[in-house]
Design a protein around this motif. Structure first.
Motif, PDB file in Angstrom:
ATOM      1  N   LYS A 244       0.858  -1.178   0.000  1.00  0.00           N
ATOM      2  CA  LYS A 244       0.000   0.000   0.000  1.00  0.00           C
ATOM      3  C   LYS A 244       0.899   1.233   0.000  1.00  0.00           C
ATOM      4  O   LYS A 244       1.824   1.334   0.814  1.00  0.00           O
ATOM      5  N   LEU A 246       1.252   5.467  -0.100  1.00  0.00           N
ATOM      6  CA  LEU A 246       0.688   6.793   0.112  1.00  0.00           C
ATOM      7  C   LEU A 246       1.378   7.786  -0.824  1.00  0.00           C
ATOM      8  O   LEU A 246       2.602   7.793  -0.920  1.00  0.00           O
ATOM      9  N   SER A 248       2.461  11.450  -1.437  1.00  0.00           N
ATOM     10  CA  SER A 248       2.716  12.688  -0.702  1.00  0.00           C
ATOM     11  C   SER A 248       3.233  13.741  -1.669  1.00  0.00           C
ATOM     12  O   SER A 248       4.221  13.519  -2.363  1.00  0.00           O
ATOM     13  N   ALA A 292      -0.392  14.958   2.020  1.00  0.00           N
ATOM     14  CA  ALA A 292      -1.052  13.813   1.386  1.00  0.00           C
ATOM     15  C   ALA A 292      -1.818  14.269   0.153  1.00  0.00           C
ATOM     16  O   ALA A 292      -2.437  15.328   0.131  1.00  0.00           O
ATOM     17  N   GLN A 339       2.935   2.597   3.059  1.00  0.00           N
ATOM     18  CA  GLN A 339       2.136   2.833   4.256  1.00  0.00           C
ATOM     19  C   GLN A 339       2.349   1.725   5.280  1.00  0.00           C
ATOM     20  O   GLN A 339       2.452   0.549   4.918  1.00  0.00           O
ATOM     21  N   THR A 341       0.989  -0.693   8.385  1.00  0.00           N
ATOM     22  CA  THR A 341      -0.240  -1.471   8.424  1.00  0.00           C
ATOM     23  C   THR A 341      -1.289  -0.884   9.339  1.00  0.00           C
ATOM     24  O   THR A 341      -2.423  -1.332   9.353  1.00  0.00           O
ATOM     25  N   ASP A 343      -2.969   2.862  11.211  1.00  0.00           N
ATOM     26  CA  ASP A 343      -3.150   4.300  11.048  1.00  0.00           C
ATOM     27  C   ASP A 343      -2.265   5.040  12.030  1.00  0.00           C
ATOM     28  O   ASP A 343      -2.428   4.936  13.241  1.00  0.00           O
ATOM     29  N   THR A 344      -1.299   5.812  11.522  1.00  0.00           N
ATOM     30  CA  THR A 344      -0.394   6.547  12.397  1.00  0.00           C
ATOM     31  C   THR A 344      -0.843   7.965  12.649  1.00  0.00           C
ATOM     32  O   THR A 344      -0.289   8.657  13.487  1.00  0.00           O
ATOM     33  N   GLU A 349      -6.313   8.385   8.396  1.00  0.00           N
ATOM     34  CA  GLU A 349      -5.492   8.739   7.244  1.00  0.00           C
ATOM     35  C   GLU A 349      -4.033   8.772   7.682  1.00  0.00           C
ATOM     36  O   GLU A 349      -3.697   9.333   8.715  1.00  0.00           O
ATOM     37  N   THR A 350      -3.174   8.131   6.908  1.00  0.00           N
ATOM     38  CA  THR A 350      -1.765   8.083   7.264  1.00  0.00           C
ATOM     39  C   THR A 350      -1.112   9.435   7.039  1.00  0.00           C
ATOM     40  O   THR A 350      -1.255  10.040   5.994  1.00  0.00           O
ATOM     41  N   SER A 352       1.755  11.701   5.980  1.00  0.00           N
ATOM     42  CA  SER A 352       2.877  11.455   5.085  1.00  0.00           C
ATOM     43  C   SER A 352       4.211  11.766   5.738  1.00  0.00           C
ATOM     44  O   SER A 352       5.225  11.182   5.400  1.00  0.00           O
ATOM     45  N   VAL A 355       5.712   8.613   7.626  1.00  0.00           N
ATOM     46  CA  VAL A 355       5.967   7.370   6.929  1.00  0.00           C
ATOM     47  C   VAL A 355       7.435   7.299   6.545  1.00  0.00           C
ATOM     48  O   VAL A 355       8.007   8.256   6.050  1.00  0.00           O
TER      49      VAL A 355
END
Length: 565
Positions: A244, A246, A248, A292, A339, A341, A343-344, A349-350, A352, A355
């Protein structure tokens, strides 16, 4: 690529990582092919900060392994693989507190220097140097005096990112690889055991489809990773699995060289990330942002909010008082971040900025390896990991990577070629700036430029609308660098797309005069090419006036019916 023999390795994606993978595989003696949906480096790999760096900020996040790897790769690029393209670049880090900040910053930069020299590969850059306020202002007069008590100078390196990718692809072809741009993968066929056996590709220039058989497919499509994985999972049980990624967005602004008074780059920490102010031969690049992105991945654009953000942070430190009227160019790119695993961000939504830039390699289907993440500086290490993984440990050990000691086209014998060219340039009345420009773009291949000029003496002349470039450079872009459209030349070879206020529109006629005969264009095709590029340039200008990503994207996409590239 689609003959009966098939390939050992098919690489999907023509950014810096994919190009690096193609070179790695080809130099191991594998029958290799690489396809790219757009032009080479059209996505992320032509829209970076154009830095080859260890990532000083990652050191402060205690990512020691990532920094060490990046510094090692920086040393290889400077010394062996691409010394014509990659140049060492000093940066000043302004300090606001006289004792505490200088102390911990000196330790951090000192560790950076130690790690760099441990992996310098024959080209250690100078170590840190400390400046008082007076000394810092002498080196960079445009810093606001109230914004520093002193500074630390450290070194990294800069590179024309798109030209690095072109060099990788062309070097891979020189070692036997096959390469096709404007070629889109539309399916990953499988055999009766469920193994991916290659790819069905569509030539976007003609609409023709081809089936390429390959023992192994390595997918390196950056922010398109999940789309590519979906092709492999259609009608198969693996749907939903895979990496997965993301997207940015990072944007950069370009300013005239005379608008900022300084002799080094600047490294500034912001509340969200960092800001680099980077000197080039004719301009400054200032960036970046880190937000993001949830819109079209083919056409990321800067918004007025993005531009204001960079201006605000730059003007906090610079006495230049930069304004929107000073901006001669902008560009936006998307970083492909793997990404985690979970949600940070805590909001579904992760984030950016949280990450990791480290890369990940995985087999998402039998016969299909995917690599994502990483950074431009570490492309070679990423490529080596991807090919090792695809081959398996036993075969990888029998055919180890040799790219750490394989110069890119234009690199071997650079010092001797540079001395000879400096003498030859006098025959044409070329200045030292012109010589620096040509050697920094072509390296030892300046000899090829001279051969072309011998056949076409008029190509020794500058482009009237863009005198920093010679006509022969436009010809070289077509004859040796695979350019198929005016957009390819303006965005990734003669890079007026971000170096001039009109995005190179004023150069369309001059470029067409050189390249139309080489590409076999008739009058109608020339008009279509010019109209398409001008429409795309106008759409990007309109997007910059929009307040947010959604409205900026809508403005940019209005040019799609006629856009080329």
């Amino acid at each position: 690529m689609s003959d009966e023999e098939g390939l050992d390795v098919l690489v999907v994606g023509g950014g810096v990582t994919g190009a690096g993978i193609a070179l790695d595989a080809a130099t191991r003696g594998l029958r290799t092919g690489i396809v790219e949906m757009q032009d080479w480096a059209q996505g992320t790999s032509s829209r970076s900060s154009k830095l080859v760096h260890g990532g000083l900020r990652y050191l402060y996040n205690l990512d020691f392994a990532l920094v060490h790897e990046a510094l090692r790769e920086r040393g290889l690029l400077l010394s062996t693989t691409a010394p014509h393209l990659v140049k060492e670049q000093p940066f000043l880090w302004p300090l606001k507190m006289p004792v505490i900040e200088r102390s911990y910053s000196a330790v951090g930069v000192g560790l950076y220097d130690v790690m760099a020299r441990a992996g310098a590969q024959g080209h250690p850059v100078p170590v840190q140097r400390h400046y008082t306020r007076k000394g810092a202002l002498e080196a960079f007069p445009d810093i606001r005096p109230d914004q520093l008590t002193g500074a630390i100078r450290y070194f990294d390196a800069r590179v024309d990112d798109a030209r690095l990718v072109l060099g990788l692809v062309r070097t891979a072809v020189g070692y036997g690889a096959y390469a096709a741009s404007r070629t889109q993968v539309v399916d990953f066929p499988r055999n009766d055991r469920g193994r991916v056996t290659g790819a069905v590709v569509r030539d976007l220039e003609t609409g023709t489809e081809h089936t390429i058989r390959a023992s192994r497919v390595i997918n390196s499509t950056g922010v398109w990773t999940e789309d590519s994985e979906e092709l492999a999972s259609r009608d198969h049980t693996q749907s939903g699995e895979g990496l997965k990624v993301l997207a940015s967005k990072g944007i950069h602004l370009v300013f005239p060289k005379e608008r900022i008074n300084g002799s080094t780059g600047l490294f500034l920490r912001t509340e969200k990330s960092v800001l680099f102010i980077i000197p080039w031969q004719r301009y400054w690049i200032v960036g970046t942002t880190d937000t993001a992105w949830h819109h079209s991945r083919q056409y990321p654009v800067a918004t007025t909010a993005d531009i204001d953000y960079i201006l605000e942070h730059a003007n906090k430190v610079l006495s230049s008082n930069l304004t929107r009227e000073d901006v001669i160019g902008t560009y936006a790119g998307l970083r492909p971040l793997v990404q985690p695993t979970e949600d940070t961000a805590g909001d579904g939504e992760t984030s950016s900025t949280k990450v990791s830039r480290e890369h990940t390699v995985a087999e998402v289907a039998p016969g299909l390896v995917v690599i994502a993440g990483g950074k431009l500086t570490t492309y070679r290490a990423m490529a080596e990991d991807a090919v090792d993984y695809a081959l398996g440990s036993q075969m990888a050990k029998a055919l180890p990577s040799v790219t750490a000691r394989t110069p890119l086209v234009g690199a071997a014998g650079l010092e001797a070629a540079s001395r000879r060219f400096a003498n030859q340039a006098g025959e044409f009345g070329w200045t030292e700036d012109r010589v620096e420009h040509l050697l920094g773009r072509y390296g030892t291949e300046v000899a090829v430029l001279l051969e072309l000029i011998a056949e076409h003496p008029e190509w020794a002349e500058p482009l009237p609308s863009a005198p920093a470039y010679l006509k022969v450079e436009a010809a070289f872009a077509v004859l040796h660098e695979g350019a198929l459209h005016l957009a390819d030349i303006l965005n990734h070879r003669i890079r007026l797309g971000f170096e001039t206020r009109d995005r190179g529109v004023s150069a369309l006629e001059d470029l067409s005069e050189v390249v139309a005969p080489l590409l076999g264009w008739d009058v109608e095709t020339v008009q279509q090419e010019q109209q398409a590029y001008a429409a795309a340039a106008a759409a990007e200008a309109a997007a910059e006036a929009q307040p947010d990503d959604a409205s900026a994207e809508a403005a940019r996409l209005r040019a799609l019916p006629v856009a080329v590239g």
